[in-house]
Structures are given as C-alpha cells and as structure tokens.
Scaffold this active site. Structure first.
Site, short mmCIF file in Angstrom:
data_model
loop_
_atom_site.label_atom_id
_atom_site.label_comp_id
_atom_site.label_asym_id
_atom_site.label_seq_id
_atom_site.Cartn_x
_atom_site.Cartn_y
_atom_site.Cartn_z
N ASP A 188 -8.25 64.06 14.35
CA ASP A 188 -8.34 62.99 15.35
C ASP A 188 -7.41 61.85 14.93
OD1 ASP A 188 -8.96 61.02 17.14
OD2 ASP A 188 -11.09 60.90 16.63
N GLU A 190 -17.58 61.44 25.85
CA GLU A 190 -16.19 61.74 25.48
C GLU A 190 -16.13 63.00 24.62
OE1 GLU A 190 -14.10 58.55 23.48
OE2 GLU A 190 -12.27 59.75 23.30
N GLU A 207 -5.10 54.78 24.12
CA GLU A 207 -5.65 54.27 22.85
C GLU A 207 -4.63 54.60 21.78
OE1 GLU A 207 -9.11 56.89 23.10
OE2 GLU A 207 -10.40 55.17 23.41
N ARG A 214 -17.22 48.23 14.44
CA ARG A 214 -17.51 48.78 13.12
C ARG A 214 -18.73 48.15 12.46
NH1 ARG A 214 -13.29 52.16 12.64
NH2 ARG A 214 -11.46 51.50 13.79
N TYR A 249 -18.49 52.46 16.88
CA TYR A 249 -18.28 53.74 16.20
C TYR A 249 -19.44 54.23 15.33
CZ TYR A 249 -13.34 53.45 17.46
OH TYR A 249 -12.16 53.39 18.14
N HIS A 275 -7.98 64.48 21.60
CA HIS A 275 -9.15 65.21 21.11
C HIS A 275 -9.19 66.63 21.66
CE1 HIS A 275 -11.38 61.09 20.60
NE2 HIS A 275 -10.27 61.16 19.89
N HIS A 308 -16.32 50.70 25.59
CA HIS A 308 -16.43 51.81 24.64
C HIS A 308 -17.49 51.43 23.62
CE1 HIS A 308 -15.54 54.84 21.66
NE2 HIS A 308 -14.60 55.37 22.40
N HIS A 364 -8.57 59.49 28.59
CA HIS A 364 -7.96 58.78 27.47
C HIS A 364 -6.64 59.47 27.20
CE1 HIS A 364 -11.79 56.82 25.56
NE2 HIS A 364 -11.30 56.13 26.57
N HIS A 407 -4.38 59.60 16.79
CA HIS A 407 -3.66 59.36 18.03
C HIS A 407 -2.19 59.04 17.74
CE1 HIS A 407 -7.67 58.03 20.08
NE2 HIS A 407 -7.78 59.15 19.40
N HIS A 446 -19.48 58.39 22.17
CA HIS A 446 -19.25 59.57 21.33
C HIS A 446 -20.60 60.24 21.09
CE1 HIS A 446 -15.33 57.83 19.40
NE2 HIS A 446 -15.24 57.96 20.70
N ASP A 495 -10.41 63.02 26.55
CA ASP A 495 -9.38 62.45 25.67
C ASP A 495 -8.37 63.56 25.38
OD1 ASP A 495 -8.02 61.83 23.12
OD2 ASP A 495 -9.34 60.08 23.05
#
Ligand code: MN
Ligand code: MN
Ligand code: ZN
Length: 291
Positions: A237, A153, A268, A47, A80, A190, A77, A224, A239, A117, A187
């Site tokens: 989105d 992804e 995840e 982040r 973000y 997603h 990964h 994922h 999970h 992403h 994913d």
C-alpha cells in the site's frame, strides 16, 4: 439524498484529500485553490484516538465556505487507528466509538459520505472479523438516517486484513440490516496491489464485472485515484503520483474509460517535490480529455 452523482460527467467531480490544519474550514479554501470540484478531509486527527472537538464557529464557517465555493460534495475519511474487526475488546469498543463520532461530525458538517477501512481480524478468523464489522456498521447506521453514507474502502490485502476482495465487501453488505446506508469506495492503488488488473482493457472489464457481481456498480460512490509503487498483486500500500507508478498513464486511460470513471475522483497522491497536486490534476484532466 437527492444528489445524482452516479452519472456525474467524467472528471466533473475531481479533487484531493486536503488538510484541515489550522481550522476545518480552511480545507475548503485549500481545495478551491487546487481547482478541486470535490474534496476529502479528515474531520479529526487521523493518527490519534482522542477526537478533535469541533466548535460551532468552525462548523458554521465550513458550511458557509463550502456553499460559497460551490462544492456539491465532500467526503470524510475515518482516522487510521480504529480496527472494526479487532478481536481485542478494548480496541474494538474504541473503534466503534470512533466510527460513531465520525458519523456525528459528518452530520454536523453536512458531509454526506465517510470512508472507512475494514481492519484486521488479527488471525482470529475472517468470519468473526466480518461479524464485528457488521455489528459496528449496524450501530452507525442507526445514526445515519439517510444523512451520511458509510463507504467501505478496498485494501491492498496485507495478511488478516479484511476488504481486499470484493467478496469481503459483499459479505459485509449482505450482513448489515440497512444496506442503503453503506456504499463502496474503490481505491485504484489498493485494487491493483490486491491483484485486480485495472491497467489493461480486459483487466478493467473483468474488475468492473466483479465489482458489479459482488457489490453492484451503483454502490460505488467514490474512486480513490492513486497510482501504485508496488506491482500487480504486490499487496504493497504505497501511493504514487498519477502516471509515475506501475499503473501508469495508459492504465489510467483504460480505467477511466470504464463506467467507474464517471464517479467522483479523489486523489491521495504523495506530497513531495517530484510532482505537485496541481500537476497531478493537470495529468488526470489531460487523460480524461483524450479518452
Ligand atoms: Mn483510505
Ligand atoms: Mn484510499
Ligand atoms: Zn492506501
């Protein structure tokens, strides 16, 4: 890369996204304790913009522990914040830099795959967004040299976001100079939220066919495996623990029966009191044992 993961036996490469808190090598022990045979990490603060500086000692420890615990495969990964499709020049250049830094860290850590992403064109047009992503991937590709593959992804499909349709992934892969450096990470949360039915047998077949037509199933290097709070086509989105969401145990049974069930599976799933990681692992292994 001489790893034959394409035809990995169902569930033989399975694990979680695990924390690197404290030191990056601690992620190996966390994954091992959870019974993982593969795992995924952030190699820096997900982040923030400022990259975490890896010191040689933790890199060495990470590589050693990974060999010691027998992990053939690890995924990274991307953070973000980057938006590789952004029309804002400052955000875009920082995003490209973040991608290049990620690839460099993967090379140092001997991590063969990084998940990215695709970002949002912020209303400035799909074509322009795709062009910016392609330019970024071409730059990163010159660093990869067969040591790292960049996995694009799919997304849940919020407005202006790129990557919710397999056609988007196709447009990007068609645009890059060296498509051998690029792969796909599907994913399940997603995909379901974007409107791909992976719950019914016919829906799974259609989805796999669409992936194959647009991208090629051989380009799917990672799944994922996440259940979804939102429904089919909800574009939400969020999970959920495996089996507790709107895909459900029967949905995952149908999904894992397909050829995509042979790919490495990384969960995840949420971290909360309702279900532990160990229990998510048990649920997935039970589903696979009953296929
Ligand atoms: Mn992701
Ligand atoms: Mn994901
Ligand atoms: Zn997500």
């Amino acid at each position: 890369m001489n790893m034959n993961i394409q035809n990995a036996y169902k569930g033989s490469l399975i694990g979680f996204h695990v924390s690197i808190q404290g030191s990056i090598d601690l992620s190996v022990e966390r994954a091992y304790r959870l019974g993982c045979t593969a795992f995924q990490i952030f190699t820096t603060n997900p982040r923030g913009w400022r990259p975490r500086i890896l010191n040689d000692l933790e890199v060495e420890r990470f590589i050693e522990k990974r060999i010691e615990k027998g992990f053939k495969i690890v995924f990274s990964h991307m953070p973000y914040l980057p938006n590789l499709a952004s029309p804002k020049i400052d955000v875009y250049s920082r995003s490209v830099e973040t991608l290049l830094n990620e690839v460099s860290r993967c090379i140092r850590l001997r991590i063969p795959f990084t998940v990215v992403h695709l970002g949002s064109h912020l209303g400035e047009g799909y074509r322009n967004g795709v062009r910016r992503i392609v330019d970024a991937l071409n730059l990163a590709s010159s660093l990869c040299k067969g040591r790292v593959k960049i996995l694009l992804e799919n997304t849940a499909g919020s407005p202006n976001s790129i990557g919710s349709r397999f056609e988007h992934i196709k447009d990007i892969i068609d645009g890059v100079r060296n498509s051998g450096d690029i792969g796909f990470c599907f994913d399940t949360c997603h995909g379901w939220a974007a409107g791909y039915d992976i719950k019914t047998v016919s829906g799974v077949n259609e989805t796999v066919e669409e992936i194959d037509e647009n991208i090629g199933v051989e380009k799917v290097y990672l799944i994922h495996l996440n259940d979804s709070v939102g429904g089919l086509g909800s574009h939400i989105d969020r999970h959920e623990h495996i089996g507790l969401g709107s895909i459900g145990v029967d949905g995952f049974k149908n999904f894992l029966k397909s050829c995509l069930g042979e790919r490495p599976l990384i969960m995840e799933t949420p971290v909360d009191e309702r279900r532990s990681d160990l229990d998510n692992m048990r649920v997935v292994k039970k589903i696979i044992s009953e296929l």
